[in-house]
Design a protein around this motif. Structure first.
Motif, short mmCIF file in Angstrom:
data_model
loop_
_atom_site.label_atom_id
_atom_site.label_comp_id
_atom_site.label_asym_id
_atom_site.label_seq_id
_atom_site.Cartn_x
_atom_site.Cartn_y
_atom_site.Cartn_z
N LEU A 116 -9.09 -19.60 24.27
CA LEU A 116 -8.02 -18.61 24.25
C LEU A 116 -8.25 -17.55 25.33
O LEU A 116 -9.39 -17.20 25.63
CB LEU A 116 -7.96 -17.94 22.87
N PRO A 117 -7.16 -17.01 25.90
CA PRO A 117 -7.30 -15.98 26.94
C PRO A 117 -7.91 -14.69 26.38
O PRO A 117 -7.39 -14.11 25.42
CB PRO A 117 -5.85 -15.74 27.40
N VAL A 118 -9.02 -14.26 26.95
CA VAL A 118 -9.66 -13.02 26.53
C VAL A 118 -8.73 -11.85 26.85
O VAL A 118 -8.17 -11.77 27.95
CB VAL A 118 -11.02 -12.84 27.23
N GLY A 119 -8.53 -10.97 25.87
CA GLY A 119 -7.63 -9.83 26.03
C GLY A 119 -6.28 -10.04 25.39
O GLY A 119 -5.55 -9.06 25.18
N ASP A 120 -5.91 -11.28 25.06
CA ASP A 120 -4.64 -11.52 24.38
C ASP A 120 -4.65 -10.90 22.98
O ASP A 120 -5.68 -10.92 22.29
CB ASP A 120 -4.37 -13.02 24.26
N SER A 121 -3.50 -10.38 22.56
CA SER A 121 -3.38 -9.77 21.23
C SER A 121 -3.31 -10.84 20.15
O SER A 121 -2.81 -11.94 20.38
CB SER A 121 -2.12 -8.90 21.16
N LEU A 122 -3.81 -10.51 18.96
CA LEU A 122 -3.78 -11.43 17.84
C LEU A 122 -2.37 -11.56 17.29
O LEU A 122 -1.56 -10.64 17.38
CB LEU A 122 -4.73 -10.97 16.74
N VAL A 123 -2.08 -12.70 16.69
CA VAL A 123 -0.77 -12.99 16.14
C VAL A 123 -0.48 -12.09 14.92
O VAL A 123 -1.36 -11.85 14.09
CB VAL A 123 -0.67 -14.48 15.74
N ASN A 124 0.76 -11.61 14.84
CA ASN A 124 1.23 -10.80 13.70
C ASN A 124 0.41 -9.54 13.48
O ASN A 124 0.22 -9.10 12.34
CB ASN A 124 1.24 -11.64 12.40
N ALA A 125 -0.10 -8.95 14.55
CA ALA A 125 -0.87 -7.71 14.45
C ALA A 125 -0.14 -6.62 15.22
O ALA A 125 -0.33 -6.47 16.43
CB ALA A 125 -2.28 -7.91 15.01
N PRO A 126 0.74 -5.85 14.56
CA PRO A 126 1.51 -4.82 15.27
C PRO A 126 0.60 -3.74 15.83
O PRO A 126 -0.40 -3.37 15.22
CB PRO A 126 2.44 -4.25 14.18
N GLY A 127 0.95 -3.24 17.02
CA GLY A 127 0.16 -2.19 17.62
C GLY A 127 0.37 -0.84 16.99
O GLY A 127 -0.46 0.07 17.15
N SER A 128 1.47 -0.67 16.26
CA SER A 128 1.73 0.60 15.60
C SER A 128 2.63 0.38 14.39
O SER A 128 3.32 -0.63 14.28
CB SER A 128 2.39 1.59 16.57
N GLY A 129 2.63 1.34 13.49
CA GLY A 129 3.48 1.27 12.31
C GLY A 129 3.48 2.60 11.58
O GLY A 129 2.57 3.42 11.78
N ALA A 130 4.49 2.82 10.78
CA ALA A 130 4.59 4.07 10.02
C ALA A 130 5.49 3.86 8.82
O ALA A 130 6.35 2.96 8.81
CB ALA A 130 5.15 5.19 10.90
N SER A 131 5.29 4.69 7.81
CA SER A 131 6.16 4.64 6.63
C SER A 131 6.21 6.00 5.97
O SER A 131 5.27 6.80 6.07
CB SER A 131 5.66 3.59 5.63
N LEU A 132 7.31 6.28 5.30
CA LEU A 132 7.49 7.50 4.52
C LEU A 132 8.28 7.14 3.27
O LEU A 132 9.39 6.60 3.37
CB LEU A 132 8.24 8.56 5.32
N TRP A 133 7.71 7.41 2.11
CA TRP A 133 8.36 7.13 0.84
C TRP A 133 8.25 8.36 -0.05
O TRP A 133 7.15 8.90 -0.24
CB TRP A 133 7.71 5.94 0.15
N THR A 134 9.38 8.84 -0.56
CA THR A 134 9.36 10.04 -1.39
C THR A 134 10.29 9.87 -2.58
O THR A 134 11.34 9.22 -2.47
CB THR A 134 9.76 11.29 -0.56
N THR A 135 9.90 10.42 -3.72
CA THR A 135 10.72 10.38 -4.93
C THR A 135 10.74 11.75 -5.58
O THR A 135 9.81 12.55 -5.43
CB THR A 135 10.18 9.35 -5.95
N TYR A 136 11.82 12.01 -6.32
CA TYR A 136 11.91 13.24 -7.10
C TYR A 136 12.39 12.91 -8.50
O TYR A 136 13.36 12.16 -8.67
CB TYR A 136 12.88 14.24 -6.47
N GLN A 137 11.72 13.46 -9.50
CA GLN A 137 12.07 13.25 -10.91
C GLN A 137 12.41 14.60 -11.54
O GLN A 137 11.61 15.55 -11.46
CB GLN A 137 10.93 12.59 -11.67
N ILE A 138 13.60 14.70 -12.12
CA ILE A 138 14.05 15.94 -12.76
C ILE A 138 13.11 16.29 -13.92
O ILE A 138 12.79 15.43 -14.76
CB ILE A 138 15.50 15.79 -13.25
N GLN A 139 12.69 17.55 -13.98
CA GLN A 139 11.65 17.96 -14.91
C GLN A 139 12.17 18.61 -16.20
O GLN A 139 11.47 18.64 -17.22
CB GLN A 139 10.70 18.95 -14.22
N ASP A 140 13.39 19.14 -16.18
CA ASP A 140 13.91 19.87 -17.34
C ASP A 140 15.39 19.56 -17.57
O ASP A 140 16.06 18.99 -16.72
CB ASP A 140 13.75 21.39 -17.13
N GLY A 141 15.88 19.96 -18.74
CA GLY A 141 17.29 19.86 -19.03
C GLY A 141 17.72 18.50 -19.55
O GLY A 141 16.90 17.62 -19.84
#
Length: 212
Positions: A116-141
């Motif tokens: 294999l060529p030295v320096g080639d990137s591995l398969v299915n290995a993204p160079g970057s990624g990010a995620s944001l997940w947020t939830t809110y649950q009503i506390q009263d009433g």
């Protein structure tokens, strides 16, 4: 000042037997690896909101990789490396308001090999990624226990094969949820890929919503 801690870890791995086989029917040699990681953990809001930042360096030998000449079989990559940075934020900003966020940069590549060529990137290995997940649950009433949330997920482009000839494109996906929780039970609805983004999970297949 809220607590801050530093850490360092070192580990070795050994995988035997290696179940993948070569075109001539032989079994690949055992896979082995070494990992170094250093990081910092901090409480941004005591007992509620925390963050972690880490840097890592992983080296593996004899990793099973698709044979470029016989795609139904495997060959052992001489040595591959993965180096990167990770940031995670998790916890509760305010009562009922929770958040999980992450960001990473990763460089995964062939470092030594005779085929294999030295320096080639591995398969299915993204160079970057990010995620944001947020939830809110009503506390009263009257609506206490009702919650809702949403998030976005980004995956950078990835190589589709070794040797590298073409990339799987990057994508951004949006999800959402609505739920109701009381005592020890919870019921909810989850909505994946709200805007019908067409994206590829791996070589040869893509995912999209019902509205593609």
């Amino acid at each position: 000042m809220e607590p801050i801690s530093l850490y360092f870890s070192y580990s070795q791995s050994f995988k035997q037997p290696n179940s993948s086989r070569t075109f001539d029917g032989s079994v690949l040699p055992p896979e082995s690896g070494t990992q170094y990681e250093v990081g910092v953990k901090a409480e941004l809001i005591k007992d509620r909101l925390s963050a972690t930042f880490a840097a890592y360096d992983i080296t593996k030998e004899n990793v099973a990789t698709t044979d470029p000449n016989h795609t139904d079989f495997s060959i052992a990559a001489g040595e591959v490396k993965s180096r990167g940075l990770e940031f995670d934020l998790y916890g509760q900003i305010l009562p009922g308001w929770n958040v999980i966020a992450s960001l990473f940069h990763n460089d995964a590549f062939v470092s030594k090999d005779n085929t294999l060529p030295v320096g080639d990137s591995l398969v299915n290995a993204p160079g970057s990624g990010a995620s944001l997940w947020t939830t809110y649950q009503i506390q009263d009433g009257d609506w206490k226990g009702l919650g809702f949330g949403g998030g976005v997920f980004y995956t950078g482009d990835r190589e589709a094969e070794l040797p590298n000839t073409f990339k799987i494109p990057s994508y951004v996906r949006a999800d959402a949820t609505i739920f109701y929780k009381r005592d020890n039970w919870r019921v909810g609805l989850n909505f994946k890929n709200l805007f019908g983004t067409r994206y590829y999970d791996s070589q040869g297949s893509y995912s999209c919503s019902h509205f593609c």
